[in-house]
Design a protein around this motif. Structure first.
Motif, PDB file in Angstrom:
ATOM      1  N   VAL A 171      36.645  69.260 -33.328  1.00  0.00           N
ATOM      2  CA  VAL A 171      36.047  70.283 -34.186  1.00  0.00           C
ATOM      3  C   VAL A 171      34.563  70.394 -33.848  1.00  0.00           C
ATOM      4  O   VAL A 171      33.881  69.374 -33.697  1.00  0.00           O
ATOM      5  N   GLU A 172      34.079  71.631 -33.747  1.00  0.00           N
ATOM      6  CA  GLU A 172      32.632  71.846 -33.751  1.00  0.00           C
ATOM      7  C   GLU A 172      32.295  72.746 -34.928  1.00  0.00           C
ATOM      8  O   GLU A 172      32.864  73.832 -35.080  1.00  0.00           O
ATOM      9  N   ILE A 173      31.364  72.286 -35.755  1.00  0.00           N
ATOM     10  CA  ILE A 173      30.830  73.098 -36.851  1.00  0.00           C
ATOM     11  C   ILE A 173      29.472  73.606 -36.406  1.00  0.00           C
ATOM     12  O   ILE A 173      28.626  72.838 -35.942  1.00  0.00           O
ATOM     13  N   GLY A 174      29.240  74.908 -36.574  1.00  0.00           N
ATOM     14  CA  GLY A 174      27.960  75.481 -36.176  1.00  0.00           C
ATOM     15  C   GLY A 174      27.831  75.550 -34.669  1.00  0.00           C
ATOM     16  O   GLY A 174      26.869  75.039 -34.107  1.00  0.00           O
ATOM     17  N   GLY A 175      28.793  76.181 -34.018  1.00  0.00           N
ATOM     18  CA  GLY A 175      28.897  76.095 -32.563  1.00  0.00           C
ATOM     19  C   GLY A 175      28.206  77.169 -31.760  1.00  0.00           C
ATOM     20  O   GLY A 175      28.524  77.342 -30.576  1.00  0.00           O
ATOM     21  N   GLY A 176      27.263  77.924 -32.366  1.00  0.00           N
ATOM     22  CA  GLY A 176      26.570  78.948 -31.583  1.00  0.00           C
ATOM     23  C   GLY A 176      27.538  79.981 -31.053  1.00  0.00           C
ATOM     24  O   GLY A 176      28.348  80.531 -31.788  1.00  0.00           O
ATOM     25  N   HIS A 177      27.486  80.254 -29.746  1.00  0.00           N
ATOM     26  CA  HIS A 177      28.426  81.224 -29.164  1.00  0.00           C
ATOM     27  C   HIS A 177      29.614  80.534 -28.508  1.00  0.00           C
ATOM     28  O   HIS A 177      30.405  81.191 -27.820  1.00  0.00           O
ATOM     29  N   LEU A 254      22.311  70.596 -34.120  1.00  0.00           N
ATOM     30  CA  LEU A 254      21.180  71.323 -34.706  1.00  0.00           C
ATOM     31  C   LEU A 254      21.611  72.369 -35.725  1.00  0.00           C
ATOM     32  O   LEU A 254      20.955  73.391 -35.893  1.00  0.00           O
ATOM     33  N   SER A 255      22.694  72.075 -36.428  1.00  0.00           N
ATOM     34  CA  SER A 255      23.205  73.007 -37.432  1.00  0.00           C
ATOM     35  C   SER A 255      23.233  72.390 -38.826  1.00  0.00           C
ATOM     36  O   SER A 255      22.844  73.035 -39.804  1.00  0.00           O
ATOM     37  N   PHE A 256      23.679  71.140 -38.945  1.00  0.00           N
ATOM     38  CA  PHE A 256      23.619  70.483 -40.250  1.00  0.00           C
ATOM     39  C   PHE A 256      22.201  70.533 -40.816  1.00  0.00           C
ATOM     40  O   PHE A 256      22.015  70.606 -42.034  1.00  0.00           O
ATOM     41  N   GLN A 257      21.198  70.493 -39.941  1.00  0.00           N
ATOM     42  CA  GLN A 257      19.810  70.445 -40.400  1.00  0.00           C
ATOM     43  C   GLN A 257      19.368  71.731 -41.102  1.00  0.00           C
ATOM     44  O   GLN A 257      18.334  71.755 -41.762  1.00  0.00           O
ATOM     45  N   HIS A 258      20.150  72.802 -40.966  1.00  0.00           N
ATOM     46  CA  HIS A 258      19.822  74.067 -41.639  1.00  0.00           C
ATOM     47  C   HIS A 258      20.652  74.283 -42.901  1.00  0.00           C
ATOM     48  O   HIS A 258      20.515  75.332 -43.543  1.00  0.00           O
ATOM     49  N   MET A 259      21.501  73.339 -43.250  1.00  0.00           N
ATOM     50  CA  MET A 259      22.422  73.524 -44.371  1.00  0.00           C
ATOM     51  C   MET A 259      21.876  72.919 -45.654  1.00  0.00           C
ATOM     52  O   MET A 259      21.126  71.950 -45.635  1.00  0.00           O
ATOM     53  N   ARG A 265      28.090  69.090 -48.471  1.00  0.00           N
ATOM     54  CA  ARG A 265      29.122  68.492 -49.334  1.00  0.00           C
ATOM     55  C   ARG A 265      30.454  69.238 -49.169  1.00  0.00           C
ATOM     56  O   ARG A 265      31.534  68.627 -49.146  1.00  0.00           O
ATOM     57  N   PHE A 266      30.381  70.561 -49.030  1.00  0.00           N
ATOM     58  CA  PHE A 266      31.588  71.377 -48.814  1.00  0.00           C
ATOM     59  C   PHE A 266      32.336  70.903 -47.576  1.00  0.00           C
ATOM     60  O   PHE A 266      33.543  70.614 -47.619  1.00  0.00           O
ATOM     61  N   TYR A 267      31.628  70.804 -46.442  1.00  0.00           N
ATOM     62  CA  TYR A 267      32.283  70.360 -45.211  1.00  0.00           C
ATOM     63  C   TYR A 267      32.699  68.898 -45.296  1.00  0.00           C
ATOM     64  O   TYR A 267      33.745  68.505 -44.753  1.00  0.00           O
ATOM     65  N   GLY A 268      31.890  68.085 -45.978  1.00  0.00           N
ATOM     66  CA  GLY A 268      32.235  66.685 -46.121  1.00  0.00           C
ATOM     67  C   GLY A 268      33.524  66.480 -46.889  1.00  0.00           C
ATOM     68  O   GLY A 268      34.420  65.751 -46.448  1.00  0.00           O
ATOM     69  N   GLU A 269      33.640  67.132 -48.034  1.00  0.00           N
ATOM     70  CA  GLU A 269      34.796  66.910 -48.898  1.00  0.00           C
ATOM     71  C   GLU A 269      36.058  67.572 -48.363  1.00  0.00           C
ATOM     72  O   GLU A 269      37.164  67.033 -48.515  1.00  0.00           O
ATOM     73  N   PHE A 291      15.410  73.494 -49.082  1.00  0.00           N
ATOM     74  CA  PHE A 291      16.841  73.414 -49.363  1.00  0.00           C
ATOM     75  C   PHE A 291      17.597  72.453 -48.452  1.00  0.00           C
ATOM     76  O   PHE A 291      18.750  72.137 -48.709  1.00  0.00           O
ATOM     77  N   ASP A 292      17.006  71.996 -47.325  1.00  0.00           N
ATOM     78  CA  ASP A 292      17.792  71.197 -46.390  1.00  0.00           C
ATOM     79  C   ASP A 292      17.526  69.698 -46.554  1.00  0.00           C
ATOM     80  O   ASP A 292      16.682  69.285 -47.354  1.00  0.00           O
ATOM     81  N   LEU A 293      18.256  68.883 -45.799  1.00  0.00           N
ATOM     82  CA  LEU A 293      18.194  67.429 -45.939  1.00  0.00           C
ATOM     83  C   LEU A 293      17.908  66.778 -44.587  1.00  0.00           C
ATOM     84  O   LEU A 293      18.289  67.294 -43.539  1.00  0.00           O
ATOM     85  N   GLY A 294      17.285  65.605 -44.605  1.00  0.00           N
ATOM     86  CA  GLY A 294      17.223  64.764 -43.432  1.00  0.00           C
ATOM     87  C   GLY A 294      18.573  64.106 -43.210  1.00  0.00           C
ATOM     88  O   GLY A 294      19.366  63.940 -44.150  1.00  0.00           O
TER      89      GLY A 294
END
Length: 333
Positions: A171-177, A254-259, A265-269, A291-294
């Motif tokens: 799985v890739e989440i936030g995969g650009g193009h 470099l996508s989780f850092q913008h969430m 939590r949505f993707y985690g659960e 709004f984002d997290l380390g």
């Protein structure tokens, strides 16, 4: 991709946008500039030749188009990139050549046995546009782009890290193009893959991945769509529950850092905690926006232990001042 298939993608896109709007509020919603991906409607030319158009947030940055950061903002999304001539072209060639040297040093030091794989990843056809330049390395002579040079090592690093962990499902989440998904399917031999991102990226990834896997791309964009084993499934985020198999590896660059915390939590659960065996990612060590997290605060971390962790590079502001570290991390059960 032939014209009829491309037109079919564009014909489905308005319904995808409408479904995205109907499913807002479930937790997957984007924040900041990413919100534009829920409404923007590119032309058929911009989808077909997307590397010739100024798309941010799909894996590219201004350097890939040889434009200044001021030209790469939201106002120019989907605009055809300017032609680069004269001094600008020479400047881009110098940038390209410098990146070749960086990657050659890395290959020599870390993965000298993977040169042929690296060449296969950086070779760039003209099917998507982009600023292609000739590259000669040993016996290899191919055309590539600055973007391809920057990204290719990811798949090699991941495949080396996962050498003793078979990856049948990816799985890739936030995969650009979709480039890193393609590269990882090639390098890992994953039989089934899932690409998850926002609507604009889903469209561009369907174009890109459909070129390389014409008989394997499966769209999971609507309620009636199902994920298919053996396919490259391109999945809308509100349909991640359609991923029902155990996942050997999930990646994020470099996508989780913008969430937001809610999105993480949505993707985690819904996906990461119940299904994922290993997670590899590159993200900032500290928040940048309110709004984002380390990465140490990602809510799904407690399901894993750290196998490897290192700083990849420093993130800087427009003036070149260090504002964060980009951390590469492999998490395992």
């Amino acid at each position: 991709m032939d014209a009829a298939t491309l037109r079919g993608l564009l014909d489905r896109y308005p319904a995808l946008l409408a479904d995205a709007e109907r499913h807002r509020g479930l937790g997957w919603d984007p924040a900041g500039g990413e919100v534009r991906k829920l409404t923007f409607r590119p032309t058929i030319e911009a989808v077909d030749r997307f590397a010739d158009h100024l798309f941010g947030g799909v894996g590219f940055d201004g350097r890939d188009f040889a434009v200044a950061p001021s030209e790469f903002g939201l106002a120019n999304v989907g605009v055809r990139r300017p032609e680069i001539l004269g001094v600008a072209r020479k400047r881009h060639r110098r940038l390209f050549d410098a990146q070749i040297q960086v990657e050659q040093r890395w290959l020599t030091a870390e993965c000298p046995h993977r040169l042929d794989d690296w060449i296969s990843l950086v070779e760039e056809s003209d099917d998507f546009g982009g600023i292609r330049l000739p590259l000669t390395l040993g016996r290899h002579r191919v055309y590539s782009t600055y973007h391809a040079l920057r990204i290719a090592r990811r798949a090699i690093v991941v495949s080396e890290l996962m050498r003793d962990r078979p990856v049948r499902t990816l799985v890739e989440i936030g995969g650009g193009h979709g480039r890193t998904t393609r590269d990882l399917v090639w390098m890992l031999g994953a039989g089934t893959a899932f690409y998850v991102d926002l609507p604009l990226n889903l469209l561009l990834a369907a174009r890109f991945l459909g070129h390389f896997f014409p008989d394997r791309v499966n769209l999971v964009w609507a309620e009636g769509d199902t994920a298919v084993e053996g396919c490259i499934n391109i999945v809308a985020p509100w349909l991640v529950d359609r991923i029902e198999v155990p996942i050997d590896l999930l990646v994020n660059f470099l996508s989780f850092q913008h969430m937001t915390a809610d999105t993480l939590r949505f993707y985690g659960e819904r996906l990461i905690e119940p299904r994922v065996g290993a997670l590899y990612h590159h993200n900032r060590d500290r928040p940048r926006e309110a709004f984002d997290l380390g990465l140490d605060d990602y809510p799904f971390r407690t399901a894993f232990k750290v196998a490897t962790r290192r700083e990849e590079y420093a993130a800087t502001d427009a003036a070149g001042n260090r504002i964060a570290a980009i951390i590469a991390e492999l998490l395992v059960r």
